[in-house]
Write a protein that holds these residues in place. Structure first.
Motif, short mmCIF file in Angstrom:
data_model
loop_
_atom_site.label_atom_id
_atom_site.label_comp_id
_atom_site.label_asym_id
_atom_site.label_seq_id
_atom_site.Cartn_x
_atom_site.Cartn_y
_atom_site.Cartn_z
N UNK A 12 0.83 -1.21 0.00
CA UNK A 12 0.00 0.00 0.00
C UNK A 12 0.85 1.25 0.00
N UNK A 13 1.96 1.23 0.73
CA UNK A 13 2.86 2.39 0.77
C UNK A 13 3.47 2.65 -0.59
N UNK A 14 3.84 1.60 -1.29
CA UNK A 14 4.46 1.75 -2.61
C UNK A 14 3.44 2.17 -3.66
N UNK A 15 2.27 1.54 -3.65
CA UNK A 15 1.28 1.79 -4.69
C UNK A 15 0.44 3.03 -4.44
N UNK A 16 0.28 3.43 -3.16
CA UNK A 16 -0.61 4.54 -2.83
C UNK A 16 -2.06 4.11 -2.86
N UNK A 17 -2.94 5.01 -2.51
CA UNK A 17 -4.37 4.68 -2.41
C UNK A 17 -4.96 4.28 -3.76
N UNK A 18 -4.48 4.89 -4.85
CA UNK A 18 -5.09 4.65 -6.16
C UNK A 18 -4.25 3.77 -7.06
N UNK A 19 -3.00 3.52 -6.68
CA UNK A 19 -2.14 2.70 -7.53
C UNK A 19 -1.62 3.42 -8.76
N UNK A 199 4.61 15.17 9.24
CA UNK A 199 5.00 14.46 8.02
C UNK A 199 6.37 14.87 7.53
N UNK A 200 6.89 15.95 8.07
CA UNK A 200 8.25 16.41 7.79
C UNK A 200 9.26 15.33 8.12
N UNK A 201 8.91 14.49 9.11
CA UNK A 201 9.87 13.55 9.66
C UNK A 201 9.89 12.24 8.85
N UNK A 202 9.51 11.13 9.43
CA UNK A 202 9.68 9.84 8.76
C UNK A 202 8.81 9.67 7.52
N UNK A 203 7.63 10.24 7.49
CA UNK A 203 6.75 10.03 6.34
C UNK A 203 7.39 10.62 5.08
N UNK A 204 7.88 11.86 5.18
CA UNK A 204 8.63 12.45 4.07
C UNK A 204 9.99 11.78 3.94
N UNK A 205 10.72 11.77 5.04
CA UNK A 205 11.91 10.94 5.17
C UNK A 205 13.21 11.44 4.60
N UNK A 206 13.22 12.63 3.98
CA UNK A 206 14.44 13.07 3.32
C UNK A 206 14.83 14.51 3.68
N UNK A 244 5.91 13.91 -0.21
CA UNK A 244 5.57 12.93 0.84
C UNK A 244 5.12 11.61 0.22
N UNK A 245 4.33 11.68 -0.85
CA UNK A 245 3.94 10.46 -1.55
C UNK A 245 5.17 9.66 -1.98
N UNK A 246 6.15 10.35 -2.49
CA UNK A 246 7.39 9.68 -2.91
C UNK A 246 8.11 9.09 -1.70
N UNK A 247 8.15 9.85 -0.59
CA UNK A 247 8.81 9.36 0.60
C UNK A 247 8.15 8.11 1.17
N UNK A 248 6.82 8.07 1.11
CA UNK A 248 6.08 6.93 1.68
C UNK A 248 6.44 5.61 1.00
N UNK A 249 6.85 5.68 -0.26
CA UNK A 249 7.14 4.45 -0.99
C UNK A 249 8.27 3.64 -0.35
#
Length: 384
Positions: A12-19, A199-206, A244-249
């Motif tokens: 789910x993290x890689x694909x996102x809600x819509x894939x 979301x600045x932290x681990x969710x974004x991650x960079x 953030x979407x990119x970071x979540x992957x």
């Protein structure tokens, strides 16, 4: 597009809600860098009118965060503090909030300096102790807000205990889940009303984006928060949503590597002659270890430690080469922070002294570098 709700967290993290983007087939969800959207005619909206209200990129991120946190909806904000501010705006003048006493200094400042003038009362207690929470309850109490693990001393609060108290007294329960992320901990599944994130932290991650989130299952709270969000305007931009979407992957991969490094560093610090005490949830002797085991599936990568001689602090902060002396946390780079003058500078001296947030304390956010390089860097500043 297929519905990925049944997938494992990692998928789910890689694909996102819509894939991906349904309209174009783009694997990387597009950045809809638009402030406003045209209508085909009167009462004929595309579903998007103005990006403060909603934007397709932010919507995809919000749905993905909700999916990962097992929530009905998520709301994206420009910063973590903006998300917490929206939670405060659920309150009315005269209301009272109970908060973890060991928490991010910016949260303390919001309640103690900003919202106090609007007669929103705050009491800071050790939320790992049920009796302290019960003693702090007043006739006007409306919310219990906790960080678990807490910042910077890694105290663990029993989430089930918070849920039981809030249900008994009809309070709103809020957990800041920034440190463990939904990969390791899901407070909504335990009955918490609202989960907040920086979301600045681990969710974004960079370390390249500012973001904040609220996630909820309660439709009444969601509706109120949507009105607050669009009215106060601190919404997340399309580009930052995409970051953030990119970071979540890679969230799960980063968290596992960071934690692996953190466990090794915590155990190494324990044996160093210059270290007085190590605060890390993954150490079995940590006071909250057993509770954390019951409510999460990981320990995270945040470590605080006390040195025996405060005079070595300047040497550590100026001498590290692989580790960076910087505020913030949760990125791929390992950072060391001095809470006394940085993240917790706004907290009054008497409270800092009570907590042990003093001139002897340092905080590490462990990244994904080679563990040998991190330990060598610490050896160079601690053992010369």
């Amino acid at each position: 597009m297929s519905n990925f709700n049944a997938c494992h967290f990692e998928t789910s993290a890689v694909r996102g809600a819509s894939g991906g983007d349904e309209k174009t087939g783009a694997i990387s969800f597009p950045i809809y860098q638009a402030a406003t959207f045209k209508h085909n005619g009167l009462h004929e909206s595309t579903g998007y009118d103005y990006s403060r209200l909603q934007n397709p990129t932010r919507e995809e991120l919000e749905k993905t965060i909700a999916l990962l946190e097992c929530g009905k909806e998520s709301l994206g904000f420009s910063t973590g503090v903006a998300a917490i501010t929206a939670c405060i705006n659920l309150l009315e003048s005269g209301d009272h909030v109970i908060l973890s006493e060991d928490l991010y200094g910016g949260t303390f400042r919001l309640f103690n300096d900003i919202y106090r003038i609007y007669h929103i009362e705050a009491t800071f207690v050790d939320t790992s102790k049920e009796d302290e929470i019960i003693k702090a309850i007043k006739n006007n109490t409306k919310v219990i807000f906790v960080e678990t693990p807490s910042n910077p001393l890694m105290r663990i609060t029993d989430i089930n205990m918070i849920v039981d108290i809030c249900k008994k007294y009809n309070f709103i329960s809020i957990v800041d889940n920034t440190f463990l992320t939904p990969y390791y901990q899901k407070p909504l599944n335990l009955g918490i009303d609202l989960v907040v994130h920086s979301g600045t932290k681990y969710l974004g991650g960079h370390n390249d984006v500012l973001a904040g989130f609220i996630v909820a299952n309660n439709e009444e709270l969601i509706s109120k928060l949507r009105i607050i969000q669009k009215s106060t305007g601190a919404t997340l931009s399309p580009f930052d949503s995409w970051l953030v979407l990119r970071g979540l992957k890679t969230l799960h991969i980063r968290m596992d590597r960071c934690q692996e490094n953190a466990i090794k560093i915590a155990n190494w610090l324990k044996e160093n002659k210059n270290i007085d005490k190590v605060f890390y949830v993954g150490l079995k002797e940590h006071k909250g270890y057993d509770v954390n085991q019951l409510q999460s599936r990981g320990f995270g990568a945040m470590i605080s430690f006390r040195v025996k001689d405060k005079n070595i602090i300047p040497k550590i902060l100026s001498g590290v080469r692989v580790i960076s002396f910087a505020e913030s946390l949760g990125g791929v780079e390992t950072l060391v922070t001095y809470p006394y003058t940085q993240t917790h500078a706004e907290i009054p001296l008497e409270i800092k002294e009570k907590l042990g947030v003093d001139e002897y304390l340092l905080r590490l956010s462990i990244g994904i570098e080679k563990i040998d390089d991190l330990i060598k860097d610490l050896e160079n500043v601690l053992e010369e």
